[in-house]
Write a protein that holds these residues in place. Structure first.
Motif, short mmCIF file in Angstrom:
data_model
loop_
_atom_site.label_atom_id
_atom_site.label_comp_id
_atom_site.label_asym_id
_atom_site.label_seq_id
_atom_site.Cartn_x
_atom_site.Cartn_y
_atom_site.Cartn_z
N LEU A 1 -2.83 0.72 -11.61
CA LEU A 1 -2.76 0.23 -10.23
C LEU A 1 -4.14 0.38 -9.58
O LEU A 1 -4.89 1.29 -9.92
CB LEU A 1 -1.74 1.01 -9.41
N LYS A 2 -4.43 -0.50 -8.63
CA LYS A 2 -5.72 -0.41 -7.93
C LYS A 2 -5.65 0.73 -6.91
O LYS A 2 -4.65 0.87 -6.21
CB LYS A 2 -6.03 -1.75 -7.23
N LEU B 1 0.84 -1.19 0.00
CA LEU B 1 0.00 0.00 0.00
C LEU B 1 0.88 1.25 0.00
O LEU B 1 1.66 1.46 0.91
CB LEU B 1 -0.90 0.01 1.25
N MET B 2 0.71 2.06 -1.05
CA MET B 2 1.46 3.33 -1.13
C MET B 2 0.54 4.44 -0.64
O MET B 2 -0.41 4.82 -1.31
CB MET B 2 1.87 3.63 -2.58
N THR B 3 0.82 4.97 0.55
CA THR B 3 -0.06 6.00 1.11
C THR B 3 0.32 7.41 0.64
O THR B 3 -0.50 8.32 0.70
CB THR B 3 -0.04 5.96 2.65
N ALA C 1 -9.88 -5.91 0.04
CA ALA C 1 -9.35 -6.49 -1.20
C ALA C 1 -7.86 -6.83 -1.04
O ALA C 1 -7.39 -7.87 -1.52
CB ALA C 1 -9.55 -5.51 -2.36
N MET C 2 -7.15 -5.96 -0.35
CA MET C 2 -5.71 -6.23 -0.12
C MET C 2 -5.54 -7.43 0.80
O MET C 2 -4.62 -8.24 0.61
CB MET C 2 -5.04 -5.02 0.54
N VAL D 1 0.57 -3.79 -6.19
CA VAL D 1 0.71 -2.43 -5.63
C VAL D 1 -0.65 -1.72 -5.63
O VAL D 1 -1.31 -1.62 -6.66
CB VAL D 1 1.75 -1.59 -6.42
N TYR D 2 -1.04 -1.23 -4.47
CA TYR D 2 -2.29 -0.49 -4.31
C TYR D 2 -1.93 0.95 -3.94
O TYR D 2 -1.00 1.18 -3.16
CB TYR D 2 -3.13 -1.08 -3.17
N THR D 3 -2.67 1.91 -4.49
CA THR D 3 -2.44 3.31 -4.13
C THR D 3 -3.65 3.83 -3.36
O THR D 3 -4.74 3.27 -3.44
CB THR D 3 -2.23 4.18 -5.38
N THR D 4 -3.43 4.91 -2.63
CA THR D 4 -4.56 5.57 -1.97
C THR D 4 -4.25 7.06 -1.89
O THR D 4 -3.13 7.49 -2.23
CB THR D 4 -4.83 4.94 -0.58
N SER D 5 -5.24 7.85 -1.46
CA SER D 5 -5.07 9.30 -1.29
C SER D 5 -4.61 9.94 -2.61
O SER D 5 -5.15 9.63 -3.66
CB SER D 5 -4.09 9.54 -0.15
#
Ligand code: FS2
Ligand code: SF4
Length: 546
Positions: free
Chosen positions: A332-333, A304-306, A346-347, A321-325
């Protein structure tokens, strides 16, 4: 495109075809246009604020959009197209609010407040005229961009505090004032130098606010031995600076059989008391951001890349690799906030299907020396300085990066005299936090305060020592500053230190490409800013032997 905002600017002058970071020319141009659009929103929003109209959506959007343009945060063209469209809508809304309340706008409004376009093609054409090079005078351009990069870093820190429920309207207003100032041709170079200092002042404020947000919510960082080995369960790796995401991930993974590890700038999460209660929080995996291409590969589980720093992912691990913010990369999701919450299920499901991480290191690293801890050891530290056991402190905060020349920092740490102590924060620490540098009477020779924003802690410590030693000037302390920079958060940290009166800061591995010779001279003459040379010479110079 023309981008010179980070330390890796091509040929030390600027990226013109594609970013060394991997940013495409389209994304670079759209980032420029987004900043331009934010200037337009700010023109109306500042007028509206004068009439007491508060548009929180606009304040928040400006803050987040600046953050999204930081190096290695977002590579997704569509994310910037959407943001530009939103900026134009918000600009219209704020204008309407202003006019409805009887407010007026100037007759000759800047183009940033009046232009419009609908299609991506039109955005691309407009972007060509809205970029960095649209300011012709190189000194004015240099100062304008120095301010813009400072407020990008400020916006990032403001956002981290914001998600924890802490905000200061004065900071958000300053950000907008600074944006508008960078298109105000009536401002002289001297005015812009003064605004640069004011940027530093708000930099101190925002770092103090984030410190308060983090420590009030999660407790004061404690001295902690962080495990760097792995266990035999599938894991999730979390990177970036957002402690709220850290908390949510730990809560949601509790009891699932999935372990959680930090990467890069999330390492300091291990120091906070609130996170220590989670048995499945195993420790830190790997090193600074730029090693993620290898370390994400061997981690085996979802990541998770915050926040930044994201490196364009390799196909071999891209699906993990999941991204957020504000982070983004095409394909990427992305995990959105829904009703104030993020759902990481999901992660977690993804992790169940993955192998445990491959062990790449064993042992422990020690950290947690933020201001509260160091000040609780003040007697010991002061005693060691008075007795001569500690001769000098070296603030070696900031960023790490992939350039070979950064080996300097490892060698510098290794070759420092044994009666010196390194104070660090940010991902720069990975150049020396695993060396066996020993301790001085129980005080480790590398004291890690935390993330780059925790450079604030280092300033608090310096100010306290100044008080204890009854000194007039912070520069009389036996503290030298040898700071490594990479992206724009380091710019706000630097401006904050300058505002606090710190002189003779050395900055490397290279000086910013965005400093014109004249602006660099102002910094040299007024603040004694310098670069780095070679390790031996620099140590002699810092120790007053050269
Ligand atoms: Fe390191 Fe990258 Fe902290 Fe910077 S992980 S260079 O963004 O902010 O430091
Ligand atoms: Fe180049 Fe740095 Fe800009 Fe990326 S962020 S395009 S590497 S100057």
């Amino acid at each position: 495109m023309f981008c010179f905002q980070c330390q890796e600017a091509a040929k030390g002058t600027g990226c013109t075809v594609r970013g060394v970071c991997g940013k495409t020319d389209n994304v670079a141009n759209l980032q420029d246009l987004l900043i331009y659009a934010l200037k337009g929103v700010s023109i109306y929003n500042l007028e509206a604020k004068k009439l007491g109209i508060k548009n929180e959506a606009a304040d928040q959007f400006i803050m987040e959009s600046l953050f999204a343009t930081i190096t290695n945060a977002n590579f997704d063209k569509n994310a910037f197209v959407d943001r530009i469209k939103t900026a134009l809508v918000l600009r219209g809304e704020v204008k309407e609010q202003l006019l409805k309340a009887g407010g007026k706008t100037e007759d000759n409004l800047h183009d940033a407040a009046t232009w419009s376009a609908d299609s991506v093609e039109e955005f691309m054409v407009k972007a060509e005229k809205a970029g960095v090079l649209s300011t012709e005078n190189e000194d004015v351009r240099s100062l304008r961009e120095l301010i813009i990069y400072g407020i990008k870093g400020m916006a990032a820190y403001a956002k981290h505090a914001y998600v924890l429920g802490y905000k200061e309207d004065s900071t958000l207003e300053f950000i907008q004032k600074a944006l508008v100032a960078t298109i105000d041709d009536s401002l002289s170079a001297d005015d812009l130098v003064a605004l640069t200092m004011e940027t530093g002042k708000f930099g101190v404020n925002v770092m103090a606010l984030l410190d308060k947000a983090n420590t009030t919510t999660y407790g004061n960082p404690e001295i902690t031995k962080v495990n760097i080995a792995v266990r035999n369960n599938p894991g999730i790796l979390i990177s970036g600076h957002d402690l709220k995401d850290m908390e949510a991930l730990l809560k949601q993974t509790e009891g699932t059989g999935i372990d959680v590890y930090t990467h890069s700038e999330m390492l300091p999460a291990n120091y906070y008391p609130a996170f220590k209660k989670y048995d499945h929080f195993v420790g830190n995996y790997g090193n600074a951001w730029w090693k993620q291409d290898k370390e994400f590969e061997s981690f085996n589980g979802p990541i998770l890349m915050t926040t930044n720093c994201l490196v364009p992912p390799k196909d071999s691990y891209k699906d993990r690799v999941y991204t957020t913010s504000v982070v983004g990369f095409e394909g990427l999701k992305h995990i959105e906030t829904e009703n104030g919450e993020k759902n990481f299920s999901a992660m977690i499901e993804h992790a169940r299907k993955c192998q445990p991480p491959v062990e790449i290191e064993r042992g422990e690293i020690v950290g947690g020396f933020a201001h509260n801890t160091v000040l609780s050891l003040a007697d010991k530290v002061v005693g060691a300085v008075k007795s001569g056991a500690i001769k000098r402190f070296f603030v070696m905060a900031g960023c790490d990066g992939r350039m070979k020349s950064r080996d300097y920092y490892t060698e510098f740490a290794e070759q420092l005299p044994k009666d010196t102590v390194i104070l660090t924060a940010g991902c720069a620490k990975y150049r020396y936090n695993k060396l066996e540098l020993g301790d001085i009477g129980g005080i480790p020779r590398v004291l890690d305060a935390g993330q780059c924003n925790d450079s604030y802690s280092l300033a608090v410590i310096a100010l306290k020592l100044k008080e204890v030693f009854e000194l007039e000037d912070i520069n009389e302390l036996p503290i030298s500053y040898n700071i490594a920079w990479y992206e724009q958060k380091a710019v706000i940290v630097l401006l904050a230190l300058l505002y606090l009166g710190v002189k003779n800061i050395h900055l490397g591995p290279t000086l910013p490409a965005f400093l014109s010779p004249n602006v660099a001279n102002v910094l040299v003459e007024n603040f004694g800013i310098g670069g780095i040379t070679d390790v031996e010479k620099d140590i002699q110079m810092f120790m007053g032997e050269a």
